[in-house]
Structure formats: structure tokens, C-alpha cells
Design a protein around this motif. Structure first.
Motif, short mmCIF file in Angstrom:
data_model
loop_
_atom_site.label_atom_id
_atom_site.label_comp_id
_atom_site.label_asym_id
_atom_site.label_seq_id
_atom_site.Cartn_x
_atom_site.Cartn_y
_atom_site.Cartn_z
N LEU A 34 0.87 -1.18 0.00
CA LEU A 34 0.00 0.00 0.00
C LEU A 34 0.90 1.23 0.00
CD1 LEU A 34 -2.79 -0.48 2.72
CD2 LEU A 34 -3.12 -0.22 0.27
N LYS A 43 -0.96 5.32 -13.95
CA LYS A 43 -1.30 6.60 -14.59
C LYS A 43 -0.27 6.95 -15.66
CE LYS A 43 -3.85 9.09 -10.93
NZ LYS A 43 -4.85 9.97 -11.57
N ARG A 54 -6.08 11.49 -15.66
CA ARG A 54 -7.11 11.89 -14.71
C ARG A 54 -8.20 10.79 -14.60
NH1 ARG A 54 -11.64 15.19 -14.93
NH2 ARG A 54 -11.95 16.35 -13.00
N ILE A 56 -7.61 7.61 -14.75
CA ILE A 56 -7.10 6.43 -14.07
C ILE A 56 -7.16 6.69 -12.57
CG2 ILE A 56 -5.11 4.89 -13.71
CD1 ILE A 56 -6.05 4.65 -16.53
N THR A 57 -8.07 6.01 -11.89
CA THR A 57 -8.15 6.14 -10.43
C THR A 57 -7.94 4.74 -9.85
OG1 THR A 57 -10.52 5.85 -10.49
CG2 THR A 57 -9.72 8.10 -10.54
N SER A 58 -7.90 4.65 -8.54
CA SER A 58 -7.72 3.35 -7.91
C SER A 58 -8.77 2.37 -8.43
CB SER A 58 -7.87 3.49 -6.40
OG SER A 58 -7.99 2.20 -5.84
N PHE A 61 -11.83 -0.80 -6.03
CA PHE A 61 -13.28 -0.95 -5.88
C PHE A 61 -13.89 -1.75 -7.03
CE2 PHE A 61 -17.54 0.93 -6.70
CZ PHE A 61 -18.16 0.56 -5.53
N TYR A 79 -6.32 -6.17 -5.09
CA TYR A 79 -6.21 -5.92 -3.65
C TYR A 79 -7.25 -6.70 -2.82
CZ TYR A 79 -6.35 -3.26 0.74
OH TYR A 79 -6.35 -2.89 2.06
N ARG A 80 -8.47 -6.76 -3.31
CA ARG A 80 -9.54 -7.37 -2.51
C ARG A 80 -9.82 -8.82 -2.88
NH1 ARG A 80 -12.72 -3.02 -0.52
NH2 ARG A 80 -12.48 -1.12 -1.71
N GLY B 137 -16.52 3.99 -3.31
CA GLY B 137 -16.16 3.93 -4.71
C GLY B 137 -16.13 5.28 -5.41
N HIS B 138 -16.69 6.31 -4.76
CA HIS B 138 -16.82 7.60 -5.42
C HIS B 138 -16.48 8.76 -4.49
CE1 HIS B 138 -19.01 5.34 -8.42
NE2 HIS B 138 -19.74 4.84 -7.45
N ARG B 155 -13.53 15.48 -9.02
CA ARG B 155 -13.63 14.08 -8.59
C ARG B 155 -12.27 13.63 -8.08
NH1 ARG B 155 -12.77 10.78 -14.31
NH2 ARG B 155 -13.02 12.62 -15.56
N THR B 156 -12.23 12.47 -7.46
CA THR B 156 -10.94 12.00 -6.98
C THR B 156 -10.07 11.55 -8.14
OG1 THR B 156 -9.75 10.53 -5.48
CG2 THR B 156 -11.74 9.64 -6.50
N LEU B 157 -8.78 11.85 -8.02
CA LEU B 157 -7.83 11.44 -9.05
C LEU B 157 -7.22 10.09 -8.72
CD1 LEU B 157 -6.00 14.85 -9.67
CD2 LEU B 157 -7.89 13.85 -10.94
N ASP B 158 -7.44 9.60 -7.52
CA ASP B 158 -6.88 8.30 -7.15
C ASP B 158 -7.87 7.51 -6.28
OD1 ASP B 158 -6.21 9.71 -4.63
OD2 ASP B 158 -4.49 10.48 -5.76
N ASP B 159 -7.72 7.55 -4.95
CA ASP B 159 -8.60 6.77 -4.09
C ASP B 159 -9.87 7.56 -3.75
OD1 ASP B 159 -6.37 5.20 -4.13
OD2 ASP B 159 -6.06 5.15 -1.97
N GLU B 163 -12.57 4.63 0.42
CA GLU B 163 -11.53 3.64 0.18
C GLU B 163 -10.31 3.94 1.07
OE1 GLU B 163 -10.37 3.51 -3.91
OE2 GLU B 163 -8.63 2.25 -3.51
N LYS B 167 -8.72 1.41 3.74
CA LYS B 167 -7.32 0.98 3.69
C LYS B 167 -6.58 1.37 4.96
CE LYS B 167 -6.77 0.22 -1.23
NZ LYS B 167 -6.34 0.70 -2.55
N LYS B 213 -3.09 8.13 2.72
CA LYS B 213 -2.91 6.72 3.05
C LYS B 213 -1.42 6.41 3.21
CE LYS B 213 -2.79 4.21 -0.61
NZ LYS B 213 -3.32 3.86 -1.94
#
Lengths: 139, 332
Positions: A34, A43, A54, A56-58, A61, A79-80, B137-138, B155-159, B163, B167, B213
Motif C-alpha cells: 500500500l 497513470k 485523470r 485512471i483512479t484506484s 473498488f 487488492y480485494r 467507490g466515489h 472528482r478523486t484522481l486516485d482513491d 476507500e 485501507k 494513506k
């Protein structure tokens, strides 16, 4: 080959360089804890294929995110996922076909990937510094 | 007019009967947290399998509780994205089958539009308003000018924020779901004890929760004798300050006096408290829909579906789900 990154930007740049060398059917397995910079690397790889980083996010989920670039790009995050669920994930459908697949937490599916997969280890050194080792491709 | 809503976008199987897009007649949600607690996260295949087992009983229960027969239903509204693809498939496949057998019109609903619609099941905010959807998720901010008119502002650019909660909770040894556990112990910690970085991404309305994180991970590595309560409190205040600052900044910049909070994380007590204070300081009218309408549920899908149906926007039997489905963005 071993590289050193001292920031997200550098990790992204290494991803970009790696991405430029990829061809249809290539599989890139990412290993690292992590916070090691796996999604940042994805990315970079995606942006070299013409995908807006932009977008590309985690993928923790949704597990599998599919992007339509010049060729299909599959961002997979295990991961899950538990070993018992792997066979039903349909992972093989995304590997070695017309597209490029990049897999985070590849250790969760050891043995599922083709022998010629590219392996990238991202290791924590300190705060923002990471050692990035790439096997199976020179960039 | 009765709409049957179905949502299987993530870990809950849900079905609901809603009248005229606003009045809940029944709303059944099969919370699956008991399964997921054992596995430390939303486990997609398990979720799909549970959806298959639960979809009929949950829909039956929703119809039964509403005292409705399929002939009373004007349209079936189903979530076709975004979400876990294996889970979405169950809801979409089931909705198509019911629609076909009973000759009921089918409507496809974006899960995020459903979230935004949830507030109308309880309140009547005027337009325009700013919507913050924050869940596992959002994490997105929208400007809502009317029903069906949404513009993604950031919006989020990663997590996603939720989430990051999950984590960090796992990092601290808490089981799934992580959010409530962090919220609970953070109340006992000192939020000032550890100053985790706030990712404001200056000049942008986007979010980034990946760095926090990593910061928590670095802190835990360097301080093995850490106090979990303080870490939780420091982490939580870093996350919610950014959420509250960004959404209130957006409202100011867009010159809009109403904010609505949605998603599982909006049930977080510290977020609610800080958001209420900020709204009162800024003279903003704040709407906090009840928790059961903020988290995933099919009533919100039926409510959104009602408007599609009355506008004649129907789906056919070729309807497929999609994991990635942005709402109101430049590229969506």
C-alpha cells in the motif's frame, strides 16, 4: 534494471517510459505495498497510450477497469481478491489478447500470468523515495 | 405511477417501489456486511454470488411490502453502472427478464444520478445545488441545475475517500467496514496530535486521498508505539477538512447557496458536524439525507428512473452494464 524515484512525478515518468515500450498482448505485473506508487505508475503507463491520466483512479473498488485507447487498456487491481475467487474472475480474458494489461497486487494471482510478463517491483525506501525494479523489459 | 427500482452495483442487493419519483412505498436493502467483514473488503465474486441468491427474495419482498403486482408497475429502473461489473450484471439481467416476461418498460439509471436523486425522497431543495457524493467507490462534486442536468465539477484522481478509510482501517488492524471503526475511535483521539498532509490540489476542484494513506503508512512504520486513536483522529480530520473546504469553495465559486451530501461516508459523524458548522457560517442551506438513503439503495434508482420514464428515455433488451460510467463529465 533498477531505478530510483524520489516523487510521484518521477514514478509517473518511469511509467510513461515503460508504457512507450509496450505492445498489444503485453502483461505488466506490479508488486508493492500500500502506498508504494502502483496506481501512480499505472497513470504514467496509461498516459503514454493516450489515456487521460485523470481517468485512471484506484481500481480497488471495481477490480477491472477497461479503457479504449489505440488498443484496449486493462487496469486490474487484485487488492480485494482472495485465491478462491480467482478462477471466477475471468482474468485470462484480459491477458495476452489485443490489449495491454497492467495488474496491481499481482502476487494475489501468482501463476496466472504468461511467462513473458513484465515484472515491476516498487519498494519503499523512505518517505517519498522508492526503488523501482523492472524485469523483462529495458526502458 | 409506481416504479420498481433495482440496484446491485456493489455489495447490497436492493429493490424498491416508489410512487411518482418521490414517495417510497417499499425499500428493501440486504446488507451484506456480515459476509464482507470476514474478508476485509468488498469481495466482488462473493458479492455476485450473494446477489444471485438474494435478487429474487429481495424483489419479491419489495413487491410484497408495497402490496403491488407486476401489472401495477409502470417501469423497471435498474442501475447499469458504475460499479462492480459482476454485481451489475445480476441486476441488469434480472431486470431485463422481468421486463420481458411482464411486458414492462425498462429504464437504465446511472448509480450516481440515483444518489443525487435520493434527496428528493425526503426534501425539496431548490435548483441549482451542489452535490457531494462521497463513498467507498466515489468522491465527486456535481453542480445540479435541474433533474437530469448535472455537471461534474471535481472528482478523486486516485482513491475514493471511503476507500482511504477502509485501507487505513486495515493498516490499523480494524476489520471491514473501516469507516465506522475509524469514526468511533477517532472520537477518543487527539486530532491535533499528528498533522497529516491535506491534499488541496490548488486551483482544482479534484480530490486526492492516496497521499494521506501513504502518510499514515509512513507514520505507522516510523512510530511502532503509535496511538491508534490519535492516528484515526488525525487522518479523519485531514480527510473531512478537505471534503468540507472543497465543497464549500465550490458553492462559493459557483455562487450557489445549497449543498447536499450523499454516499456512505456522509454518515460519518465528524463530517456531518464540520459540514453543518461550515454551512451555518457561510449561510449555506445544507441537506443531509437520512443514512439509509445516502448509502446504496434502490429507492433512489426508482426515483431517478421515474424521470427517465416520464421523458420517454427507455432502455431495450440489449442493455449492458458498465463498470466505468462518469456522470456529467466533459468526457462522459
Amino acid at each position: 534494471m533498477k531505478l530510483q524515484s524520489s516523487s510521484d512525478q518521477e514514478t509517473r515518468e518511469i511509467g510513461r517510459r515503460l508504457g512507450k515500450r509496450l505492445n498489444a498482448g503485453d502483461v505488466v505485473c506490479l508488486y508493492g505495498d500500500l502506498g508504494a506508487g502502483k496506481t501512480v505508475m499505472v497513470k504514467g503507463i496509461a498516459s503514454s497510450l493516450g489515456i487521460d491520466e485523470r481517468d485512471i483512479t484506484s481500481a480497488s473498488f471495481t477490480i477491472i477497469a477497461e479503457y479504449n485507447a489505440a488498443m484496449p487498456f486493462y487496469h486490474i487491481d487484485l487488492y480485494r481478491v482472495t485465491p478462491a475467487e480467482l478462477p471466477e474472475l475471468g482474468l485470462q480474458e484480459y491477458l495476452g489478447g489485443r490489449g495491454i494489461a497492467v495488474i496491481e497486487w499481482a502476487e494475489r494471482a501468482e501463476g496466472e500470468f504468461p511467462d513473458n510478463s513484465i515484472r515491476v517491483d516498487l519498494r519503499y525506501v523512505e518517505d517519498h523515495t522508492r526503488e523501482i525494479e523492472i524485469k523483462g523489459l529495458e526502458i | 405511477m409506481l416504479i420498481l427500482g433495482i440496484d446491485t452495483s456493489c455489495d447490497d442487493t436492493s429493490a424498491s417501489v416508489v410512487e411518482d419519483g418521490a414517495k417510497i412505498i417499499s425499500n428493501i436493502v440486504s446488507s451484506q456486511d456480515d459476509i464482507h467483514r470476514k474478508y476485509g473488503g468488498v469481495v466482488p465474486e462473493l458479492a455476485s454470488r450473494r446477489h444471485i441468491e438474494l435478487i429474487w427474495p429481495v424483489v419479491h419482498e419489495a413487491m410484497h411490502a408495497a402490496g403491488a403486482k407486476f401489472k401495477d408497475i409502470s417501469a423497471i429502473a435498474v442501475t447499469n453502472g458504475p460499479g462492480l461489473i459482476g454485481s451489475l450484471l445480476i441486476g441488469v439481467g434480472f431486470a431485463k427478464a422481468i421486463a420481458y416476461v411482464h411486458k414492462i418498460p425498462l429504464v437504465a439509471v446511472n448509480h450516481l444520478e440515483g444518489h443525487i436523486q435520493a434527496v428528493f425522497l425526503e426534501a425539496r431543495p431548490g435548483f441549482p445545488f451542489i452535490a457531494l457524493v462521497v463513498s467507498g467507490g466515489h468522491t465527486s462534486i456535481y453542480r445540479v441545475d435541474d433533474i437530469g442536468i448535472y455537471k461534474e465539477i471535481g472528482r478523486t484522481l486516485d482513491d475514493a475517500a471511503g476507500e482511504a478509510y477502509d485501507k487505513v482501517a486495515k493498516l490499523l488492524g480494524f476489520s471491514y467496514p473501516g469507516g465506522p471503526a475509524i469514526d468511533r475511535i477517532a472520537a477518543k483521539g487527539d486530532a491535533e496530535a499528528i498533522n497529516f498532509p491535506r491534499a488541496y490540489l490548488k486551483g482544482s476542484h479534484d480530490f486526492s486521498f492516496s497521499g494521506i494513506k501513504t502518510a499514515v503508512l509512513n507514520y505507522v512504520r516510523k512510530n511502532p508505539d503509535n496511538k491508534k486513536e490519535d492516528i484515526a483522529a488525525g487522518f479523519q480530520s485531514a480527510v473531512i477538512e478537505v471534503l468540507v473546504d472543497k465543497v464549500s469553495d465550490t458553492a462559493k465559486k459557483e455562487n450557489i447557496g445549497r449543498i447536499v451530501l450523499y454516499g456512505g461516508v456522509s454518515a460519518n459523524s465528524a463530517l456531518r458536524k464540520l459540514m453543518k458548522k461550515r454551512a451555518s457560517d457561510d449561510g449555506i442551506e445544507l441537506f443531509l439525507p437520512s443514512t439509509h438513503l445516502c448509502t446504496d439503495n434502490a429507492a433512489m434508482i426508482a426515483a431517478a428512473g421515474f424521470h427517465h420514464y416520464t421523458k420517454g428515455i427507455l432502455a431495450d433488451y440489449s442493455l449492458n452494464p458498465s463498470a466505468y460510467m462518469p456522470l456529467g463529465s466533459a468526457d462522459g
